[in-house]
Design an enzyme around this catalytic site. Sequence first.
Site, PDB file in Angstrom:
ATOM      1  N   MET A  97       0.840  -1.197   0.000  1.00 26.72           N
ATOM      2  CA  MET A  97       0.000   0.000   0.000  1.00 26.72           C
ATOM      3  C   MET A  97       0.875   1.246   0.000  1.00 26.72           C
ATOM      4  O   MET A  97       1.754   1.383   0.844  1.00 26.72           O
ATOM      5  CB  MET A  97      -0.889   0.016   1.249  1.00 26.72           C
ATOM      6  CG  MET A  97      -1.923  -1.077   1.275  1.00 26.72           C
ATOM      7  SD  MET A  97      -2.702  -1.173   2.908  1.00 26.72           S
ATOM      8  CE  MET A  97      -1.406  -2.002   3.838  1.00 26.72           C
ATOM      9  N   GLY A 185       0.688   2.893   7.267  1.00 23.83           N
ATOM     10  CA  GLY A 185       1.350   1.617   7.094  1.00 23.83           C
ATOM     11  C   GLY A 185       1.410   1.129   5.680  1.00 23.83           C
ATOM     12  O   GLY A 185       1.108   1.862   4.750  1.00 23.83           O
ATOM     13  N   SER A 186       1.786  -0.134   5.485  1.00 20.72           N
ATOM     14  CA  SER A 186       2.324  -0.441   4.192  1.00 20.72           C
ATOM     15  C   SER A 186       2.035  -1.766   3.511  1.00 20.72           C
ATOM     16  O   SER A 186       2.124  -1.802   2.307  1.00 20.72           O
ATOM     17  CB  SER A 186       3.835  -0.304   4.273  1.00 20.72           C
ATOM     18  OG  SER A 186       4.184   1.013   4.582  1.00 20.72           O
ATOM     19  N   ARG A 187       1.762  -2.840   4.194  1.00 20.84           N
ATOM     20  CA  ARG A 187       1.700  -4.109   3.468  1.00 20.84           C
ATOM     21  C   ARG A 187       0.861  -5.141   4.219  1.00 20.84           C
ATOM     22  O   ARG A 187       0.811  -5.150   5.444  1.00 20.84           O
ATOM     23  CB  ARG A 187       3.132  -4.636   3.284  1.00 20.84           C
ATOM     24  CG  ARG A 187       3.226  -5.937   2.518  1.00 20.84           C
ATOM     25  CD  ARG A 187       4.690  -6.270   2.264  1.00 20.84           C
ATOM     26  NE  ARG A 187       5.004  -7.633   2.636  1.00 20.84           N
ATOM     27  CZ  ARG A 187       6.230  -8.098   2.841  1.00 20.84           C
ATOM     28  NH1 ARG A 187       7.257  -7.290   2.751  1.00 20.84           N
ATOM     29  NH2 ARG A 187       6.430  -9.346   3.160  1.00 20.84           N
TER      30      ARG A 187
END
Length: 216
Positions: A97, A185-187
């Site tokens: 993301m 956040g990211s993943r």
Amino acid sequence: MFHKEGHKIILVTLIIVVALFLLTDSFVTITWLSTLLMIVYLVFLILILQFFRNPKRFTHRNADTVVSPVDGKVVVIEEVFEKEFFNEKRLQVSIFMSPINVHVTRHPIGGKVVFSKYHKGKYLVAWHPKASEENERTTVVVENETYGKVLYRQIAGALAKRIVNYAKVDQTVLQGEDSGFIKFGSRVDLFLPLDTNIKVELNQKVRGGETVVAGK
């Protein structure tokens, strides 16, 4: 519509931006500089609002499919050894993301939550090979009769400071409903049975709660 996890941050940001507008209007006498600063404040507010948006998604609930838990881009499709819960090989599908993606996490399948655990950790960049095992993360496993157990893991990125996880053991959940939120956040990693039929490709963009990632 904004996610409940962002209500406090949005309110504080709004108060700060209004205060900055008033201070700038009162003390910055150079017109072009005053205008530029106000544009910067407004852009910052828009970015915060965009990050915490929570658009309504229409999940076609189907026990034979696994839907994407988040918005983003597929960056990994590979067979791996999952050692936290299964201790066996699984198909891993990872979705990255960017900061402009919706950061709501949704249940990829419906069923019963059989495992839910939070891990403190580092803040490596989300695409780092060790992020799945060393970063701040939550691991959730949902089980139903069609797929058995499906594990999905929220992974914080370099900017993330808090992962929110709503899944509780023994809770019955619906496919596509909110299961958590990754603040900045990211993943998310999905771990699926080896006989799963993957329906996505590398670099494909997916929508949380709607895009079918896998099927029987």
